[in-house]
Design an enzyme around this catalytic site. Structure first.
Site, PDB file in Angstrom:
ATOM      1  N   HIS A  79       2.967   3.229  -8.936  1.00 20.75           N
ATOM      2  CA  HIS A  79       2.859   1.784  -9.197  1.00 20.75           C
ATOM      3  C   HIS A  79       4.135   1.276  -9.886  1.00 20.75           C
ATOM      4  CE1 HIS A  79      -1.196   1.908  -7.799  1.00 20.75           C
ATOM      5  NE2 HIS A  79      -1.680   2.570  -8.829  1.00 20.75           N
ATOM      6  N   LEU A 131      11.305 -20.439  -4.082  1.00 18.80           N
ATOM      7  CA  LEU A 131      10.207 -19.609  -3.569  1.00 18.80           C
ATOM      8  C   LEU A 131       8.946 -19.742  -4.438  1.00 18.80           C
ATOM      9  CD1 LEU A 131       9.232 -17.160  -1.737  1.00 18.80           C
ATOM     10  CD2 LEU A 131      10.051 -15.696  -3.592  1.00 18.80           C
ATOM     11  N   ASP A 135       0.830  -1.210   0.000  1.00 21.11           N
ATOM     12  CA  ASP A 135       0.000   0.000   0.000  1.00 21.11           C
ATOM     13  C   ASP A 135       0.863   1.257   0.000  1.00 21.11           C
ATOM     14  OD1 ASP A 135      -2.301   1.487  -0.025  1.00 21.11           O
ATOM     15  OD2 ASP A 135      -2.706   1.301   2.111  1.00 21.11           O
TER      16      ASP A 135
HETATM   17  C1  FPP Z   1      -1.833   0.068  -3.494  1.00 23.89           C
HETATM   18  O1  FPP Z   1      -1.400   1.400  -3.464  1.00 23.89           O
HETATM   19  C2  FPP Z   1      -1.245  -0.667  -4.628  1.00 23.89           C
HETATM   20  C3  FPP Z   1      -1.967  -1.251  -5.636  1.00 23.89           C
HETATM   21  C4  FPP Z   1      -3.422  -1.208  -5.698  1.00 23.89           C
HETATM   22  C5  FPP Z   1      -1.295  -1.925  -6.767  1.00 23.89           C
HETATM   23  C6  FPP Z   1      -0.034  -2.674  -6.451  1.00 23.89           C
HETATM   24  C7  FPP Z   1       0.690  -2.910  -7.713  1.00 23.89           C
HETATM   25  C8  FPP Z   1       2.022  -2.903  -7.870  1.00 23.89           C
HETATM   26  C9  FPP Z   1       2.976  -2.750  -6.782  1.00 23.89           C
HETATM   27  C10 FPP Z   1       2.628  -3.039  -9.240  1.00 23.89           C
HETATM   28  C11 FPP Z   1       2.366  -4.295 -10.005  1.00 23.89           C
HETATM   29  C12 FPP Z   1       2.558  -5.547  -9.239  1.00 23.89           C
HETATM   30  C13 FPP Z   1       3.277  -6.637  -9.617  1.00 23.89           C
HETATM   31  C14 FPP Z   1       3.151  -7.865  -8.811  1.00 23.89           C
HETATM   32  C15 FPP Z   1       4.198  -6.648 -10.754  1.00 23.89           C
HETATM   33  P1  FPP Z   1      -2.477   2.566  -3.628  1.00 23.89           P
HETATM   34  O2  FPP Z   1      -2.589   2.872  -5.075  1.00 23.89           O
HETATM   35  O3  FPP Z   1      -3.762   2.158  -2.975  1.00 23.89           O
HETATM   36  O4  FPP Z   1      -1.783   3.723  -2.843  1.00 23.89           O
HETATM   37  P2  FPP Z   1      -2.485   4.898  -2.021  1.00 23.89           P
HETATM   38  O5  FPP Z   1      -3.223   4.256  -0.868  1.00 23.89           O
HETATM   39  O6  FPP Z   1      -1.326   5.720  -1.562  1.00 23.89           O
HETATM   40  O7  FPP Z   1      -3.383   5.621  -2.968  1.00 23.89           O
END
Ligand code: FPP
Length: 247
Positions: A38, A132, A21
Site C-alpha cells: 500500500h 484536475l 489493485d
Molecule cells: C487494492 O490492493 C488496494 C487497496 C485496497 C488500497 C489502495 C490504497 C492505496 C493505493 C494507498 C492509499 C491511497 C491514497 C489515495 C493515498 P489489494 O490490497 O487488494 O491487493 P491484492 O489484491 O494484491 O491483495
C-alpha cells in the site's frame, strides 16, 4: 519518446476512474507485509495524478477503500487509514501548487474522526483550484450509493415533492454521490483482475475498460499514457452502428 507525445489532444477522456489493485500481491512478491504494498501504491497515486493533470484529464477517481475493505484485518485497515492521513498531510501543498481540487465519494461517516477531519480540511484548502479534480472513493460501494439514491427518491415521492413518473435518469444521477461529475469514459483496473468490485456500477454503463497486467505499485505515468493511447483507438458506439458513428 513518451506515449504522451503521440496522444490526440482532442480526445482526452474528461474522467478516468481507476481500481488500484495488486498492492498485496506486490508486497508478497517482494517478501514484505501487505502494508508495504500500500505504501508503494501511494507512489503510483502520485504518478497517476501527475499524468492526468499533464494531459488535461478533468476528473480522476481513485478507488482507495471500499465498503467491503472494512472487513480486512484490523491491522491492515488501521495501516490504510494511517497512510491516508500521511498522504493528505504530505501531499496537500503539492496538490495545491498543481491546482488540483480534491473531492470524495463514499460513506465518509464511517471513517475515523481524525481521517474525516483531515480530509475535509484538505478539501476545503483546495476548493478554489480549477485544474484536475481528484476524487477519492473512500468507504465507497456502488450498491450503497444506489440504495441511498433510491431512499432519497422514495422520500421525495412520499412527501409529495415529486411524482413517480418524474423519476428519470437525470433525477437518479442527481441523487448519486457523483452528482455533477461526468461518467468516466475510461475505467482502468490494474493487476490482471477482470472485476468491477462494486465500483460505480451506474456510472460505467458506457465506459471503456482497460485491464493492464501490472500490479498497482508498478503502474507508472507511462502506463497511464498507454491506457489513454489504448482508449483513443476504441470506437465508442453507445449502442449505434459503426456506420452511424462514422457518418
Ligand atoms: C487494492 O490492493 C488496494 C487497496 C485496497 C488500497 C489502495 C490504497 C492505496 C493505493 C494507498 C492509499 C491511497 C491514497 C489515495 C493515498 P489489494 O490490497 O487488494 O491487493 P491484492 O489484491 O494484491 O491483495
Amino acid at each position: 519518446m513518451s506515449t504522451k507525445e503521440i496522444l490526440n489532444k482532442n480526445n482526452i477522456p474528461s474522467h478516468v476512474a481507476i481500481i488500484m489493485d495488486g498492492n498485496g500481491r506486490w508486497a508478497a512478491k517482494h517478501g514484505k507485509a501487505r502494508i508495504f504494498g500500500h505504501e508503494q501504491g501511494v507512489e503510483s497515486v502520485r504518478a497517476a495524478v501527475e499524468a492526468a493533470g499533464e494531459i488535461g484529464v478533468k476528473y480522476l477517481t481513485l478507488y482507495a477503500f471500499s465498503t467491503e475493505n472494512w472487513g480486512r484485518p484490523t491491522e491492515e485497515v488501521n495501516a490504510l487509514m494511517g497512510l491516508l492521513i500521511q498522504a493528505i498531510e504530505n501531499e496537500t501543498e503539492k496538490l495545491n501548487k498543481n491546482n488540483v481540487k480534491l473531492g470524495v465519494i463514499g460513506n465518509i461517516e464511517m471513517l475515523p474522526a481524525v481521517v474525516k477531519g483531515k480530509l475535509m480540511n484538505c478539501i476545503n484548502n483546495l476548493k478554489s483550484n480549477t485544474g484536475l479534480n481528484l476524487i477519492l472513493a473512500l468507504s465507497y460501494s456502488s450498491k450503497w450509493e444506489i440504495i441511498n439514491a433510491v431512499k432519497n427518491i422514495a422520500a421525495s415521492v412520499k412527501n409529495g415533492e415529486i411524482k413517480t413518473d418524474q423519476i428519470n435518469e437525470r433525477l437518479f444521477e442527481n441523487c448519486l454521490t457523483t452528482r455533477g461529475i461526468p461518467d468516466p469514459e475510461l475505467l482502468i483496473r490494474t493487476s490482471g483482475e477482470y472485476r468491477i468490485s462494486n465500483f460505480m456500477l451506474w456510472q460505467i454503463a458506457y465506459s471503456e475498460f482497460y485491464f493492464p497486467e501490472k500490479l498497482w505499485p508498478d503502474f507508472t505515468k507511462e502506463d497511464f499514457f498507454e491506457a489513454i493511447n489504448n482508449y483513443q483507438k476504441r470506437e465508442r458506439r453507445f449502442g449505434k452502428t459503426s456506420e452511424q458513428i462514422e457518418g
